[in-house]
Design a protein around this motif. Structure first.
Motif, mmCIF file in Angstrom:
data_model
loop_
_atom_site.group_PDB
_atom_site.id
_atom_site.type_symbol
_atom_site.label_atom_id
_atom_site.label_comp_id
_atom_site.label_asym_id
_atom_site.label_seq_id
_atom_site.Cartn_x
_atom_site.Cartn_y
_atom_site.Cartn_z
ATOM 1 N N PRO A 57 -24.926 45.576 9.164
ATOM 2 C CA PRO A 57 -24.486 46.342 10.338
ATOM 3 C C PRO A 57 -23.705 47.581 9.911
ATOM 4 O O PRO A 57 -23.247 47.668 8.768
ATOM 5 C CB PRO A 57 -23.579 45.361 11.083
ATOM 6 N N MET A 58 -23.573 48.517 10.835
ATOM 7 C CA MET A 58 -22.818 49.738 10.573
ATOM 8 C C MET A 58 -21.834 49.979 11.701
ATOM 9 O O MET A 58 -21.815 49.254 12.702
ATOM 10 C CB MET A 58 -23.777 50.927 10.437
ATOM 11 N N LEU A 59 -21.034 51.013 11.551
ATOM 12 C CA LEU A 59 -20.084 51.378 12.595
ATOM 13 C C LEU A 59 -20.813 51.628 13.907
ATOM 14 O O LEU A 59 -21.922 52.153 13.918
ATOM 15 C CB LEU A 59 -19.316 52.642 12.209
ATOM 16 N N ARG A 60 -20.148 51.311 15.001
ATOM 17 C CA ARG A 60 -20.739 51.490 16.317
ATOM 18 C C ARG A 60 -20.601 52.913 16.835
ATOM 19 O O ARG A 60 -21.270 53.287 17.772
ATOM 20 C CB ARG A 60 -20.074 50.538 17.309
ATOM 21 N N GLN A 61 -19.704 53.692 16.277
ATOM 22 C CA GLN A 61 -19.476 55.029 16.803
ATOM 23 C C GLN A 61 -19.704 56.089 15.742
ATOM 24 O O GLN A 61 -19.658 55.802 14.554
ATOM 25 C CB GLN A 61 -18.079 55.142 17.409
ATOM 26 N N PRO A 62 -19.987 57.311 16.167
ATOM 27 C CA PRO A 62 -20.222 58.395 15.201
ATOM 28 C C PRO A 62 -18.994 58.684 14.340
ATOM 29 O O PRO A 62 -17.858 58.455 14.764
ATOM 30 C CB PRO A 62 -20.515 59.599 16.105
ATOM 31 N N VAL A 63 -19.262 59.181 13.149
ATOM 32 C CA VAL A 63 -18.207 59.610 12.233
ATOM 33 C C VAL A 63 -18.347 61.119 12.062
ATOM 34 O O VAL A 63 -19.405 61.612 11.691
ATOM 35 C CB VAL A 63 -18.329 58.916 10.857
ATOM 36 N N LEU A 64 -17.286 61.837 12.344
ATOM 37 C CA LEU A 64 -17.261 63.287 12.171
ATOM 38 C C LEU A 64 -16.738 63.594 10.778
ATOM 39 O O LEU A 64 -15.725 63.029 10.358
ATOM 40 C CB LEU A 64 -16.367 63.932 13.221
ATOM 41 N N VAL A 65 -17.416 64.480 10.063
ATOM 42 C CA VAL A 65 -16.983 64.841 8.707
ATOM 43 C C VAL A 65 -16.643 66.325 8.707
ATOM 44 O O VAL A 65 -17.454 67.161 9.092
ATOM 45 C CB VAL A 65 -18.073 64.525 7.660
ATOM 46 N N PHE A 66 -15.420 66.615 8.292
ATOM 47 C CA PHE A 66 -14.898 67.973 8.249
ATOM 48 C C PHE A 66 -14.581 68.343 6.814
ATOM 49 O O PHE A 66 -14.418 67.476 5.960
ATOM 50 C CB PHE A 66 -13.605 68.084 9.074
ATOM 51 N N GLU A 67 -14.442 69.641 6.558
ATOM 52 C CA GLU A 67 -13.954 70.112 5.269
ATOM 53 C C GLU A 67 -12.745 71.003 5.503
ATOM 54 O O GLU A 67 -12.594 71.578 6.588
ATOM 55 C CB GLU A 67 -15.038 70.846 4.491
ATOM 56 N N ALA A 68 -11.898 71.083 4.494
ATOM 57 C CA ALA A 68 -10.686 71.887 4.609
ATOM 58 C C ALA A 68 -10.240 72.335 3.230
ATOM 59 O O ALA A 68 -10.530 71.676 2.232
ATOM 60 C CB ALA A 68 -9.567 71.061 5.258
ATOM 61 N N THR A 69 -9.520 73.436 3.194
ATOM 62 C CA THR A 69 -8.878 73.861 1.956
ATOM 63 C C THR A 69 -7.775 72.866 1.623
ATOM 64 O O THR A 69 -7.364 72.069 2.487
ATOM 65 C CB THR A 69 -8.262 75.252 2.115
ATOM 66 N N GLY A 70 -7.267 72.920 0.416
ATOM 67 C CA GLY A 70 -6.153 72.046 0.045
ATOM 68 C C GLY A 70 -4.959 72.176 0.975
ATOM 69 O O GLY A 70 -4.439 71.167 1.466
ATOM 70 N N PRO A 71 -4.497 73.404 1.259
ATOM 71 C CA PRO A 71 -3.360 73.559 2.168
ATOM 72 C C PRO A 71 -3.657 73.058 3.586
ATOM 73 O O PRO A 71 -2.793 72.457 4.225
ATOM 74 C CB PRO A 71 -3.096 75.065 2.162
ATOM 75 N N LYS A 72 -4.860 73.283 4.074
ATOM 76 C CA LYS A 72 -5.209 72.822 5.422
ATOM 77 C C LYS A 72 -5.284 71.296 5.456
ATOM 78 O O LYS A 72 -4.865 70.669 6.435
ATOM 79 C CB LYS A 72 -6.538 73.443 5.875
ATOM 80 N N LEU A 73 -5.781 70.686 4.382
ATOM 81 C CA LEU A 73 -5.806 69.227 4.297
ATOM 82 C C LEU A 73 -4.395 68.672 4.342
ATOM 83 O O LEU A 73 -4.126 67.673 5.013
ATOM 84 C CB LEU A 73 -6.531 68.790 3.030
ATOM 85 N N ARG A 74 -3.465 69.333 3.685
ATOM 86 C CA ARG A 74 -2.055 68.917 3.725
ATOM 87 C C ARG A 74 -1.526 69.007 5.159
ATOM 88 O O ARG A 74 -0.804 68.131 5.619
ATOM 89 C CB ARG A 74 -1.227 69.798 2.774
ATOM 90 N N THR A 75 -1.909 70.052 5.889
ATOM 91 C CA THR A 75 -1.501 70.198 7.289
ATOM 92 C C THR A 75 -2.034 69.039 8.128
ATOM 93 O O THR A 75 -1.313 68.467 8.958
ATOM 94 C CB THR A 75 -1.995 71.549 7.860
#
Length: 140
Positions: A57-75
């Protein structure tokens, strides 16, 4: 079903300067944390093909995948902490470890403000998730 058909939003944010294999590795590990913490109901039924072969089985809901710079990831990380949104973290040190015990030990040795984040994942109510993820772009 669409993302908005669920009470929560599931998302992964990976740092934009990672190699392709690293992005995939980070996403997989982070999603295991989200799934483990979500409790019953997050995973659907087994899959069956027309011949009756059974698949996991898998997750029942969608997974959103984002990308970010290092500083934005820290935010994103700091927003999640301020809103008490539970997150899974993956740090650069984990690329050099071999299993879960070593992963946890590697994270444990670094103070919060000094974590070298390469990815985070969350499952939270839409309002909280949207506030944490504000300004990010989807992974291409």
């Amino acid at each position: 079903m669409a993302v908005t058909d669920f009470d929560t939003k599931v998302a992964v944010v990976v740092r934009d300067d990672l190699a392709a294999w690293q992005r995939l590795n980070v996403t997989a590990f982070l999603m295991s944390g989200v799934t483990a913490a979500a409790g019953p109901g997050i995973v659907g039924e087994d899959y069956l093909d027309a011949d009756g072969t059974r698949y996991l089985p898998m997750l029942r809901q969608p997974v959103l995948v984002f990308e970010a710079t290092g500083p934005k990831l820290r935010t994103v990380y700091e927003r999640a902490l301020r809103r008490d949104v539970p997150i899974a973290v993956y740090t650069a040190e984990l690329f050099a470890t071999g299993h879960d015990d070593d992963n946890r030990a590697a994270v444990r040795t670094v103070p919060t403000a000094e974590l070298d984040l390469v990815g985070v994942a969350l499952r939270a109510p839409h309002r909280d998730a949207d506030a944490v993820l504000r300004g990010l772009r989807r992974h291409p």
